[in-house]
Every structure is written in C-alpha cells, then in structure tokens.
Design an enzyme around this catalytic site. Structure first.
Site, PDB file in Angstrom:
ATOM      1  N   THR A 152      -7.726   5.547   2.663  1.00 36.82           N
ATOM      2  CA  THR A 152      -8.217   5.001   1.610  1.00 36.82           C
ATOM      3  C   THR A 152      -9.105   3.741   1.842  1.00 36.82           C
ATOM      4  O   THR A 152     -10.175   3.583   1.258  1.00 36.82           O
ATOM      5  CB  THR A 152      -7.175   4.766   0.420  1.00 36.82           C
ATOM      6  OG1 THR A 152      -6.351   6.032   0.536  1.00 36.82           O
ATOM      7  CG2 THR A 152      -7.811   4.386  -0.773  1.00 36.82           C
ATOM      8  N   TYR A 188      -4.745  14.766  -8.440  1.00 36.10           N
ATOM      9  CA  TYR A 188      -5.594  15.442  -9.477  1.00 36.10           C
ATOM     10  C   TYR A 188      -5.157  16.632 -10.230  1.00 36.10           C
ATOM     11  O   TYR A 188      -4.968  16.673 -11.423  1.00 36.10           O
ATOM     12  CB  TYR A 188      -7.154  15.366  -9.327  1.00 36.10           C
ATOM     13  CG  TYR A 188      -7.975  15.528 -10.539  1.00 36.10           C
ATOM     14  CD1 TYR A 188      -8.216  14.552 -11.237  1.00 36.10           C
ATOM     15  CD2 TYR A 188      -8.588  16.777 -11.015  1.00 36.10           C
ATOM     16  CE1 TYR A 188      -8.933  14.653 -12.633  1.00 36.10           C
ATOM     17  CE2 TYR A 188      -9.102  16.891 -11.995  1.00 36.10           C
ATOM     18  CZ  TYR A 188      -9.724  15.801 -12.847  1.00 36.10           C
ATOM     19  OH  TYR A 188     -10.178  16.205 -14.068  1.00 36.10           O
ATOM     20  N   TYR A 224       1.129  11.678   3.292  1.00 36.96           N
ATOM     21  CA  TYR A 224       0.846  10.511   2.470  1.00 36.96           C
ATOM     22  C   TYR A 224       1.148  10.686   1.159  1.00 36.96           C
ATOM     23  O   TYR A 224       0.639  11.295   0.420  1.00 36.96           O
ATOM     24  CB  TYR A 224      -0.767  10.509   2.556  1.00 36.96           C
ATOM     25  CG  TYR A 224      -1.251   8.939   2.110  1.00 36.96           C
ATOM     26  CD1 TYR A 224      -0.573   7.899   2.006  1.00 36.96           C
ATOM     27  CD2 TYR A 224      -2.645   8.585   1.894  1.00 36.96           C
ATOM     28  CE1 TYR A 224      -0.839   6.507   1.254  1.00 36.96           C
ATOM     29  CE2 TYR A 224      -2.975   7.367   1.446  1.00 36.96           C
ATOM     30  CZ  TYR A 224      -2.063   6.505   1.222  1.00 36.96           C
ATOM     31  OH  TYR A 224      -2.672   5.259   0.703  1.00 36.96           O
ATOM     32  N   ARG A 251      -1.757   7.445  -6.963  1.00 34.02           N
ATOM     33  CA  ARG A 251      -3.273   7.659  -6.658  1.00 34.02           C
ATOM     34  C   ARG A 251      -3.312   9.311  -6.814  1.00 34.02           C
ATOM     35  O   ARG A 251      -4.501   9.953  -7.317  1.00 34.02           O
ATOM     36  CB  ARG A 251      -3.838   7.408  -5.402  1.00 34.02           C
ATOM     37  CG  ARG A 251      -4.046   6.133  -5.026  1.00 34.02           C
ATOM     38  CD  ARG A 251      -4.735   5.734  -3.509  1.00 34.02           C
ATOM     39  NE  ARG A 251      -4.966   4.344  -3.499  1.00 34.02           N
ATOM     40  CZ  ARG A 251      -6.044   3.743  -3.912  1.00 34.02           C
ATOM     41  NH1 ARG A 251      -7.270   4.554  -4.392  1.00 34.02           N
ATOM     42  NH2 ARG A 251      -6.299   2.277  -3.352  1.00 34.02           N
ATOM     43  N   LYS A 272       3.700   8.664   5.558  1.00 36.00           N
ATOM     44  CA  LYS A 272       3.485   7.577   4.749  1.00 36.00           C
ATOM     45  C   LYS A 272       3.817   7.061   3.522  1.00 36.00           C
ATOM     46  O   LYS A 272       3.352   7.778   2.500  1.00 36.00           O
ATOM     47  CB  LYS A 272       1.641   7.085   4.872  1.00 36.00           C
ATOM     48  CG  LYS A 272       1.466   5.519   4.598  1.00 36.00           C
ATOM     49  CD  LYS A 272      -0.190   5.439   4.327  1.00 36.00           C
ATOM     50  CE  LYS A 272      -0.484   4.053   3.600  1.00 36.00           C
ATOM     51  NZ  LYS A 272      -1.912   3.902   3.626  1.00 36.00           N
ATOM     52  N   ILE A 292       1.702   1.137   7.835  1.00 33.00           N
ATOM     53  CA  ILE A 292       0.273   1.279   7.796  1.00 33.00           C
ATOM     54  C   ILE A 292      -0.045   0.320   6.722  1.00 33.00           C
ATOM     55  O   ILE A 292       0.066   0.477   5.661  1.00 33.00           O
ATOM     56  CB  ILE A 292      -0.192   2.700   7.400  1.00 33.00           C
ATOM     57  CG1 ILE A 292       0.115   3.610   8.822  1.00 33.00           C
ATOM     58  CG2 ILE A 292      -1.651   2.760   7.197  1.00 33.00           C
ATOM     59  CD1 ILE A 292      -0.177   5.118   8.410  1.00 33.00           C
TER      60      ILE A 292
END
Length: 297
Positions: free
Chosen positions: A45, A108, A134, A139, A162, A205
């Site tokens: 990202t 989404y 992830y 998000r 992550k 990360i």
C-alpha cells in the site's frame, strides 16, 4: 520458512516529471538494509501500487528483486485483489527473486468469512510462493474472527499474516494465544507494533521505518529478546514519529520527509492522494530530530 525482524514497505519515488525514480528506489532499498532491516516489501500500500502502471509495477519489482538478490535479503511482494482469479494470475507472474507474497483479504466486495477462506485456499494451492495474509479491516471492510484466522493459519503454503487491525482487540489476543509455532505474524500497524510484538509477533512491516530503520530494528529485537524495559522506553520514543508520519494519508508525509532529507527527488504522490501539508512535514521532521541517534540494531 519463518520471517522475523523488520521489513520496510518501500515507497515509490517519482522524479520531477512524474516518472518512476528508479535510482532513488534502489538507493532506498540499500539504505534500509544497511540500517538493519531484515528485508523489504515491494508493491505494498505504501508504494501507491494502485496508481502504478503495469510496467511501473514490474520495474519496481525488478529493482527491489535485484537489490535483495545482491544483499541476500528476503523480498516480500504485494500481489492480490478482490478477484480470486486475478490474484492467482498476479501471483503466478511474480519473479524468482520473491520470497513470499503479501496478499490482501478481498476488499470492497466484502465476502463472508467462508468466502475469504475459500479465496485463500485456492490461492495457496496454486501460488508458486508462500502467502502472507494481509489482514487490514480498515481498508478491506471485512473483519475476520479468531476461528477464521486459525483456519487460515492451517492452510498449507500460508506462511503467516501481516496483522493490521488498528489496535489490540479480543480477536488479536485470542489469535495470538493459540498461534501455531510455524506461523509468522508480522505487526502491520506502526502505532500498535509494540504490543503485538509483546504478544509474540515475529517481526513487523512498518512504513515509519523509512525514517528510523535502525531504531525499529532495535525495537523488534528488544521486544523479542529483552530487556523489556529498554523495549518499552524505545517504544515511547518512537510513538510520536509514527503519529506524525500517519497524521495524513500514508505515504504522503513519509515521502515529504524523505524529500526534505534529500533521499528522494520529489515528494510527489499520485491522485487521489494529495501532497503532505507543510505543517505535517514540519511536525514529522521535528519528531525525527528528537530521536536519539544512532540506535544500533
């Protein structure tokens, strides 16, 4: 295979004409490895991957892969969308320098948790690389419960996670309490990395580590090996920097601070992101100046 330590999710620097600044990207990759990072993340990202062209994405991957091969460092590459078929194609196209693929929970479309499991079962069965799931509900719009996380952890070819859920919640503590020993969790929230490391995360990360790589490498080492009081003290010193760098959408303040240091040619970001405000840049550089230096990894 287990991934431990600090991984820096590299920004994508742009030249004055808006094109990819390849030399600056390679230099950044070398710098963070010189300063104690275990490896790097390409096309995350923070790299503004969604606004890069396919050619630019390949160039970023090639540059980062070359540096990691030269330095014998692991390369994690972002690859994955909210389409299972497109994600499988992206994974198959990654080059041989990749160590593991960072693959986001489908966003989404917000599939059910059963759909998320089916998505990752398919990808794990077909991917030529181990997967790092992830998990970032802010998000993706899709939260995952501890049972789903544990089921994901049992899927062959899923190396780890992550974990970036915006805090340390009940799901996180339950998940970490029963984590299989061969599954890696990397902290993904800069402001909440320390408590996740205290719960047993193997590394992190962290985008803030662009500006304080050795300090964050030390932070991870201290939380994993002690002494705990030194880890706590360093955590408190780093929090203002992370807060300043994330005061506006990632990675606009990071790029502005790097440009102010002369490490990248411009602070340019691509729409819909807007450049960092002068106030945010000043606050970030002030927070950085207050860190003790150097901090050995």
């Amino acid at each position: 295979m287990t991934l431990t330590g600090l991984f820096v999710p590299l920004i994508t620097p742009f030249a004055a004409d808006g094109e990819l600044a390849a030399d600056a990207l390679a230099a950044l990759a070398h710098e963070v490895l010189d300063d104690g990072a275990t490896g790097i993340v390409a096309l995350g990202t923070t790299a503004e991957t969604a606004t890069l062209t396919p050619d630019e994405r390949q160039r970023v991957l090639d540059i980062c892969g070359t540096v990691c091969r030269e330095r014998n460092a692991p390369l994690i590459a972002g690859a994955g969308t909210n389409s299972t078929a497109a994600s499988a194609e992206a994974l198959s196209a990654l080059g041989p320098t990749v160590t593991a693929a960072l693959t986001v929970v489908p966003y989404y479309t917000r599939p059910s948790e059963a759909g998320v499991l089916a998505h990752f079962r398919h990808l794990a069965a077909t991917s030529p690389f181990p997967l790092i799931v992830y998990n970032i509900p802010q998000r993706t719009g899709r939260s995952l419960g501890p049972d789903t996380l544990h089921e994901l952890a049992r899927i062959p070819n899923i190396l780890g996670f992550k974990h970036a859920v915006g805090g340390i919640d009940d799901t996180t503590t339950t998940f970490m309490a029963a984590l299989p020993p061969d599954v890696t969790v990397l902290a993904g929230d800069d402001l909440h990395a320390a408590p996740l490391l205290a719960l047993g995360a193997a590394g992190a990360i962290l985008a803030t580590a662009h500006l304080a790589t050795s300090a964050f490498a030390s932070l991870i080492h201290l939380w994993r090996n002690g002494p705990t009081q030194e880890a706590r003290t360093l955590t408190h010193r780093l929090i203002p920097l992370s807060a300043a760098l994330f005061s506006e959408p990632n990675p606009v303040v990071i790029k502005s601070a790097l440009a102010a240091q002369g490490r990248i040619p411009t602070p340019t970001v691509r729409l819909p992101l807007l450049p960092a405000t002068p106030e945010a840049t000043t606050a970030a550089l002030a927070a950085l100046s207050r860190l003790p230096a150097p901090i050995p990894a």
